[in-house]
Design an enzyme around this catalytic site. Structure first.
Site, mmCIF file in Angstrom:
data_model
loop_
_atom_site.group_PDB
_atom_site.id
_atom_site.type_symbol
_atom_site.label_atom_id
_atom_site.label_comp_id
_atom_site.label_asym_id
_atom_site.label_seq_id
_atom_site.Cartn_x
_atom_site.Cartn_y
_atom_site.Cartn_z
ATOM 1 N N TYR A 31 142.123 94.583 34.493
ATOM 2 C CA TYR A 31 142.041 94.002 33.491
ATOM 3 C C TYR A 31 141.300 94.789 32.498
ATOM 4 O O TYR A 31 141.890 95.008 31.348
ATOM 5 C CB TYR A 31 141.361 92.656 33.531
ATOM 6 C CG TYR A 31 140.933 91.943 32.347
ATOM 7 C CD1 TYR A 31 142.019 91.458 31.486
ATOM 8 C CD2 TYR A 31 139.542 92.151 31.848
ATOM 9 C CE1 TYR A 31 141.481 90.947 30.272
ATOM 10 C CE2 TYR A 31 139.224 91.562 30.694
ATOM 11 C CZ TYR A 31 140.368 90.957 29.840
ATOM 12 O OH TYR A 31 139.936 90.543 28.531
ATOM 13 N N GLU B 47 130.269 92.785 39.379
ATOM 14 C CA GLU B 47 129.989 92.007 38.228
ATOM 15 C C GLU B 47 128.729 92.657 37.578
ATOM 16 O O GLU B 47 127.682 92.827 38.324
ATOM 17 C CB GLU B 47 130.060 90.639 38.412
ATOM 18 C CG GLU B 47 128.873 89.957 38.966
ATOM 19 C CD GLU B 47 128.937 88.639 39.056
ATOM 20 O OE1 GLU B 47 128.657 88.202 37.711
ATOM 21 O OE2 GLU B 47 128.923 87.850 40.082
HETATM 22 N N1 UDP Z 1 128.499 82.450 37.478
HETATM 23 C C1 UDP Z 1 128.017 81.327 38.140
HETATM 24 N N2 UDP Z 1 128.620 80.462 38.538
HETATM 25 C C2 UDP Z 1 130.013 80.387 38.323
HETATM 26 C C3 UDP Z 1 130.818 81.570 37.807
HETATM 27 C C4 UDP Z 1 130.026 82.453 37.325
HETATM 28 O O1 UDP Z 1 126.591 81.352 38.300
HETATM 29 O O2 UDP Z 1 130.698 79.547 39.143
HETATM 30 C C5 UDP Z 1 127.838 83.505 36.537
HETATM 31 C C6 UDP Z 1 128.483 84.881 36.950
HETATM 32 O O3 UDP Z 1 127.565 85.279 38.065
HETATM 33 C C7 UDP Z 1 128.045 85.747 35.558
HETATM 34 C C8 UDP Z 1 128.017 84.632 34.736
HETATM 35 O O4 UDP Z 1 128.016 83.404 35.185
HETATM 36 O O5 UDP Z 1 126.634 86.104 35.731
HETATM 37 C C9 UDP Z 1 129.239 84.485 33.780
HETATM 38 O O6 UDP Z 1 130.474 84.823 34.516
HETATM 39 P P1 UDP Z 1 131.847 84.667 33.868
HETATM 40 O O7 UDP Z 1 132.884 84.583 35.193
HETATM 41 O O8 UDP Z 1 131.921 83.233 33.188
HETATM 42 O O9 UDP Z 1 131.719 86.071 32.971
HETATM 43 P P2 UDP Z 1 131.746 87.367 33.055
HETATM 44 O O10 UDP Z 1 131.158 87.552 34.488
HETATM 45 O O11 UDP Z 1 133.437 87.861 33.132
HETATM 46 O O12 UDP Z 1 131.368 88.117 31.995
#
Ligand code: UDP
Length: 328
Positions: free
Chosen positions: A144, A268
């Site tokens: 992605y 991540e």
């Molecule tokens: N996260 C969480 N619980 C969930 C999904 C995500 O604590 O059920 C956390 C994840 O570890 C990250 C943050 O939320 O630190 C943002 O995740 P998201 O998938 O929203 O965005 P991205 O990682 O793509 O920036």
């Protein structure tokens, strides 16, 4: 004189807010969207009131015909989102996002575009040092991220060869009304709101001390508009609030509630934070909606979240397994 704007992905979360702003600014707006990961209800009223022209087509479609319009501004937002599904199906993501961008550029080659504004992603920085400036090295961690970044390169190349002024906006974590929650890979805010409504445990990854730079969609739309109108061209801008909001803070705003801790998704970033001095300086843009205000507004409209599907345990396991598979 009435200017014309083309918005690809205009029925989506960010796209529909941008379309509303452009209509308010009295532009003629054409939307291309195949509704694959967006919702017609986001722009239905504008279509019915004949405020916008809606073309239901995939950006890959060779039959898209834009020659009958004289387009001044292009806002290219249409893309497949979500990091994790892209690891399962890289060909789909790269084909759709890269070739789709190429197709749109090709369709517009003969037009004298005033500005092509591209919705890029902060995911190109990977596990970056923060606050992250535009000079940070590129470190794509997923198909992605690669598809969004390579499409940005395509836009830059096109701009050089075909003299098309561009701005690319690398968006950090956008949130706000009409936030996407569909499927297993909704953003954490949508996931938590849905879990809260259903009186389920909030799935906190790790210890919740990690965080993201959340920027309200209204501020995002404004940055796109200013990018189009400005004389500034051939620039890349980071777009965030410039502050980190931790997952624990989001949990606290949803109190009283109970949580369950789930594993990190390998690959991540722990925290992300945009250095936004460049966009402030060159465009005079600044964020106007604090996270507390934006989040509380979302909670005030919580009925919306009742229809959103929820991350379930098997999808969490699948996610983690797939990340490991990819990183091996
Ligand atoms: N996260 C969480 N619980 C969930 C999904 C995500 O604590 O059920 C956390 C994840 O570890 C990250 C943050 O939320 O630190 C943002 O995740 P998201 O998938 O929203 O965005 P991205 O990682 O793509 O920036």
């Amino acid at each position: 004189m009435k200017y014309t704007a083309l918005v690809t992905g205009g029925a989506g979360f960010i796209g529909s807010h941008l379309v509303e702003l452009l209509v308010k600014k009295k532009l003629k707006v054409i939307v291309i969207d195949n509704l694959s990961n967006s919702n017609i209800s986001n722009i239905k009223k504008l279509i019915e009131k004949k405020k916008i022209i809606f073309i239901k087509k995939n950006i890959l479609d060779k039959k898209i015909n834009l020659s009958k319009y004289k387009i001044d501004y292009v806002f290219h937002l249409a893309a497949l989102g979500s990091i994790i599904p892209s690891i399962d199906d890289p060909v789909k993501y790269i084909t759709n996002n890269f070739n789709g961008t190429l197709n749109i550029l090709e369709k517009l080659k003969k037009q004298k575009i005033k500005k092509f504004v591209y919705a890029a992603s902060s995911s190109c920085y990977g596990l970056a040092k923060y606050p992250t400036s535009e000079k940070n090295p590129i470190d794509n961690q997923s198909p992605y991220a690669f598809s969004k970044w390579s499409s940005e390169e395509l836009v830059k190349h096109w701009s050089k060869v075909y003299k098309m002024p561009y701005i690319s906006i690398r968006i950090f974590n956008a949130y706000g009304p009409r936030f996407k929650t569909k499927g297993a890979y909704g953003s954490v805010i949508g996931v938590f709101l849905k879990q809260k409504l259903e009186k389920k445990l909030l799935t906190v990854v790790g210890d919740g001390t990690q965080g993201r730079d959340y920027i309200h969609v209204v501020d995002v739309a404004n940055a796109f508009y200013l990018s189009a109108k400005s004389k500034i061209k051939s620039e890349i801008f980071n777009l965030g609030f410039g502050e980190i909001t931790s997952i624990n803070k989001i949990v606290n705003l949803l109190m009283p509630t109970k949580i369950i801790n789930i594993p990190y998704r390998p690959g991540e970033p722990y925290k992300s934070k945009a250095n936004i001095s460049k966009i402030r300086r060159l465009l005079g843009w600044k964020p106007t909606i604090s996270f507390e205000k934006g989040f509380n507004d979302l909670i005030a409209n919580i009925n919306y979240w009742k229809t959103a599907p929820l991350w379930n345990k098997s999808s969490i396991n699948r996610v983690t397994k797939n990340w490991f598979k990819y990183l091996k």
